[in-house]
Write a protein that holds these residues in place. Structure first.
Motif, mmCIF file in Angstrom:
data_model
loop_
_atom_site.group_PDB
_atom_site.id
_atom_site.type_symbol
_atom_site.label_atom_id
_atom_site.label_comp_id
_atom_site.label_asym_id
_atom_site.label_seq_id
_atom_site.Cartn_x
_atom_site.Cartn_y
_atom_site.Cartn_z
ATOM 1 N N VAL A 69 56.530 -5.695 25.306
ATOM 2 C CA VAL A 69 56.009 -6.243 24.054
ATOM 3 C C VAL A 69 54.633 -5.659 23.807
ATOM 4 N N THR A 70 54.447 -5.133 22.603
ATOM 5 C CA THR A 70 53.135 -4.599 22.278
ATOM 6 C C THR A 70 52.309 -5.694 21.631
ATOM 7 N N GLY A 71 51.085 -5.793 22.010
ATOM 8 C CA GLY A 71 50.266 -6.854 21.428
ATOM 9 C C GLY A 71 48.797 -6.516 21.460
ATOM 10 N N SER A 72 47.992 -7.451 21.095
ATOM 11 C CA SER A 72 46.544 -7.290 21.104
ATOM 12 C C SER A 72 45.950 -8.584 21.630
ATOM 13 N N ILE A 73 44.769 -8.470 22.145
ATOM 14 C CA ILE A 73 44.076 -9.697 22.537
ATOM 15 C C ILE A 73 43.023 -9.974 21.486
ATOM 16 N N ARG A 74 43.074 -11.152 20.953
ATOM 17 C CA ARG A 74 42.100 -11.517 19.939
ATOM 18 C C ARG A 74 40.951 -12.226 20.652
ATOM 19 N N LEU A 75 39.790 -11.663 20.511
ATOM 20 C CA LEU A 75 38.620 -12.256 21.144
ATOM 21 C C LEU A 75 37.751 -12.862 20.065
ATOM 22 N N GLU A 76 37.470 -14.110 20.213
ATOM 23 C CA GLU A 76 36.693 -14.780 19.179
ATOM 24 C C GLU A 76 35.273 -14.993 19.661
ATOM 25 N N ILE A 77 34.354 -14.633 18.823
ATOM 26 C CA ILE A 77 32.976 -14.993 19.115
ATOM 27 C C ILE A 77 32.926 -16.517 19.022
ATOM 28 N N PRO A 78 32.269 -17.153 19.973
ATOM 29 C CA PRO A 78 32.314 -18.607 20.049
ATOM 30 C C PRO A 78 32.049 -19.281 18.712
ATOM 31 N N SER A 79 32.793 -20.309 18.497
ATOM 32 C CA SER A 79 32.724 -20.960 17.196
ATOM 33 C C SER A 79 32.403 -22.434 17.336
ATOM 34 N N ILE A 80 32.370 -23.071 16.217
ATOM 35 C CA ILE A 80 32.077 -24.496 16.161
ATOM 36 C C ILE A 80 33.150 -25.319 16.866
ATOM 37 N N ARG A 81 34.290 -24.680 17.152
ATOM 38 C CA ARG A 81 35.343 -25.368 17.893
ATOM 39 C C ARG A 81 34.775 -26.012 19.151
ATOM 40 N N ASP A 82 33.790 -25.356 19.734
ATOM 41 C CA ASP A 82 33.214 -25.878 20.959
ATOM 42 C C ASP A 82 32.468 -27.181 20.747
ATOM 43 N N TRP A 83 32.242 -27.520 19.507
ATOM 44 C CA TRP A 83 31.463 -28.728 19.247
ATOM 45 C C TRP A 83 32.312 -29.863 18.712
ATOM 46 N N THR A 84 33.565 -29.874 19.101
ATOM 47 C CA THR A 84 34.406 -30.992 18.684
ATOM 48 C C THR A 84 34.002 -32.231 19.473
ATOM 49 N N GLU A 85 34.517 -33.334 19.016
ATOM 50 C CA GLU A 85 34.205 -34.626 19.652
ATOM 51 C C GLU A 85 34.619 -34.659 21.110
ATOM 52 N N SER A 86 35.541 -33.790 21.477
ATOM 53 C CA SER A 86 36.064 -33.845 22.845
ATOM 54 C C SER A 86 35.020 -33.476 23.897
ATOM 55 N N TRP A 87 33.999 -32.771 23.497
ATOM 56 C CA TRP A 87 32.977 -32.373 24.473
ATOM 57 C C TRP A 87 32.059 -33.542 24.791
ATOM 58 N N SER A 88 31.883 -33.791 26.090
ATOM 59 C CA SER A 88 30.966 -34.850 26.511
ATOM 60 C C SER A 88 29.531 -34.368 26.302
ATOM 61 N N LYS A 89 28.624 -35.353 26.326
ATOM 62 C CA LYS A 89 27.204 -35.029 26.192
ATOM 63 C C LYS A 89 26.769 -34.047 27.274
ATOM 64 N N GLU A 90 27.336 -34.248 28.466
ATOM 65 C CA GLU A 90 26.944 -33.429 29.619
ATOM 66 C C GLU A 90 27.233 -31.938 29.388
ATOM 67 N N ILE A 91 28.413 -31.638 28.887
ATOM 68 C CA ILE A 91 28.759 -30.218 28.698
ATOM 69 C C ILE A 91 27.990 -29.644 27.503
ATOM 70 N N ARG A 92 27.719 -30.483 26.515
ATOM 71 C CA ARG A 92 26.916 -30.000 25.370
ATOM 72 C C ARG A 92 25.499 -29.645 25.812
ATOM 73 N N LEU A 93 24.970 -30.471 26.713
ATOM 74 C CA LEU A 93 23.619 -30.230 27.216
ATOM 75 C C LEU A 93 23.557 -28.902 27.983
ATOM 76 N N LEU A 94 24.550 -28.694 28.834
ATOM 77 C CA LEU A 94 24.608 -27.447 29.603
ATOM 78 C C LEU A 94 24.767 -26.258 28.675
ATOM 79 N N PHE A 95 25.605 -26.435 27.661
ATOM 80 C CA PHE A 95 25.807 -25.386 26.661
ATOM 81 C C PHE A 95 24.476 -25.024 26.005
ATOM 82 N N ASP A 96 23.740 -26.034 25.587
ATOM 83 C CA ASP A 96 22.452 -25.791 24.919
ATOM 84 C C ASP A 96 21.472 -25.087 25.849
ATOM 85 N N GLN A 97 21.438 -25.537 27.106
ATOM 86 C CA GLN A 97 20.521 -24.915 28.073
ATOM 87 C C GLN A 97 20.816 -23.426 28.215
#
Ligand code: DCC
Length: 238
Positions: free
Chosen positions: A44-72
């Motif tokens: 199968v021929t295909g491609s890998i789609r690489l996304e520059i990080p998006s706002i998806r990372d800031w959904t409600e599912s992220w705890s405060k702890e991981i958001r803090l580490l992300f910001d740091q």
């Protein structure tokens, strides 16, 4: 199987300069990078789609702890010492010939990015070129349960594999995992944030020897440690 992708996936090297920088504004899905040439895997021929990080990372599912580490770590990206690793989503078989399998394959997703928000693998990675190491902040969602209330060992193995693989890939080579050895030392509470540190210990030709440790955010608990061998594909072997 995947050998024919070796020369083309060397374009991954271009990624090394791509990451870091400011978080996109709210509502911005983030630009995407499609590795230009396709590759063959299992016919199968295909491609890998690489996304520059998006706002998806800031959904409600992220705890405060991981958001803090992300910001740091986003702060650490400002002087260029760390780079945020692009996300990657799926293999698109857009160039594949119509086959019976095409329908199924068109639904292919990168395993570690295949769950709905918050349910599976929620993670973000940062890479340090000079130190040849990658840090991954990972929050395992409810669909990754193993023993009641605990993270499944296979889910952790996946994240160790991905983090180790990214550490090798960020040198500019596309690699496959040849070997992984994991010591599971302490169970990980489901939904907690853990830190996976991965570094390249040695490079011998096409072989990248990587080690990882998995710790609690406060570094008081060592959940696991692991070693892995990642091998870059030999363009001579078709
Ligand atoms: C930005 C984000 C982007 C994207 C970030 C991507 C992250 C990816 C993370 C997920 C990765 C995966 O899931 S990968 C999927 C799971 N892995 C696989 O399916 C791999 C299956 N295996 C293979 O295809 C093959 O065995 C390879 C490619 C790994 C190696 O085959 P090869 O290229 O023919 O290599 P070969 O000549 O046999 O061996 C080369 C050297 O390595 C040694 N060697 C080979 N295998 C092993 C082994 N298991 N343990 C020890 N040593 C080994 C040999 O002795 C030799 O040493 P010497 O004689 O030279 O000293």
């Amino acid at each position: 199987m995947l050998r024919s992708c070796a020369p083309r996936l060397r374009t991954l090297g271009a990624l090394r300069g791509l990451t870091g920088g400011a978080r996109p504004a709210v509502g911005d899905a983030g630009p995407a990078l499609l590795i230009p040439q396709g590759f063959s895997a299992n016919g199968v021929t295909g491609s890998i789609r690489l996304e520059i990080p998006s706002i998806r990372d800031w959904t409600e599912s992220w705890s405060k702890e991981i958001r803090l580490l992300f910001d740091q770590f986003m702060k650490k990206c400002e002087d260029g010492s760390w780079k945020r690793v692009p996300s990657y989503r799926y293999i698109s078989p857009q160039d594949s010939k119509p086959t019976k399998e095409e329908g199924q394959m068109s639904r292919a997703r990168i395993f570690s990015r295949s769950y709905d928000d918050g349910l599976g693998f929620e993670f973000v990675m940062f890479h340090n070129d000079v130190e040849k190491r990658t840090v991954c902040f990972f929050q395992g969602g409810p669909h990754l349960q193993g023993p009641s209330g605990l993270l499944h060992g296979g889910a952790l193995a996946t994240m160790i594999d991905v983090t180790g693989g990214v550490t090798a890939v960020m040198t500019g080579e596309f690699v496959m995992t040849a070997n992984l050895n994991i010591n599971f030392k302490r169970p990980i509470p489901l939904g907690s944030v853990i830190v996976i540190n991965s570094q390249i210990d040695k490079v011998e030709g096409r072989k990248f020897f990587v080690s990882c440790d998995v710790q609690s955010v406060d570094e008081k608990t060592l959940y696991s440690n692991a070693t892995g061998l990642f091998i870059s594909l030999d363009p001579e072997k078709k």
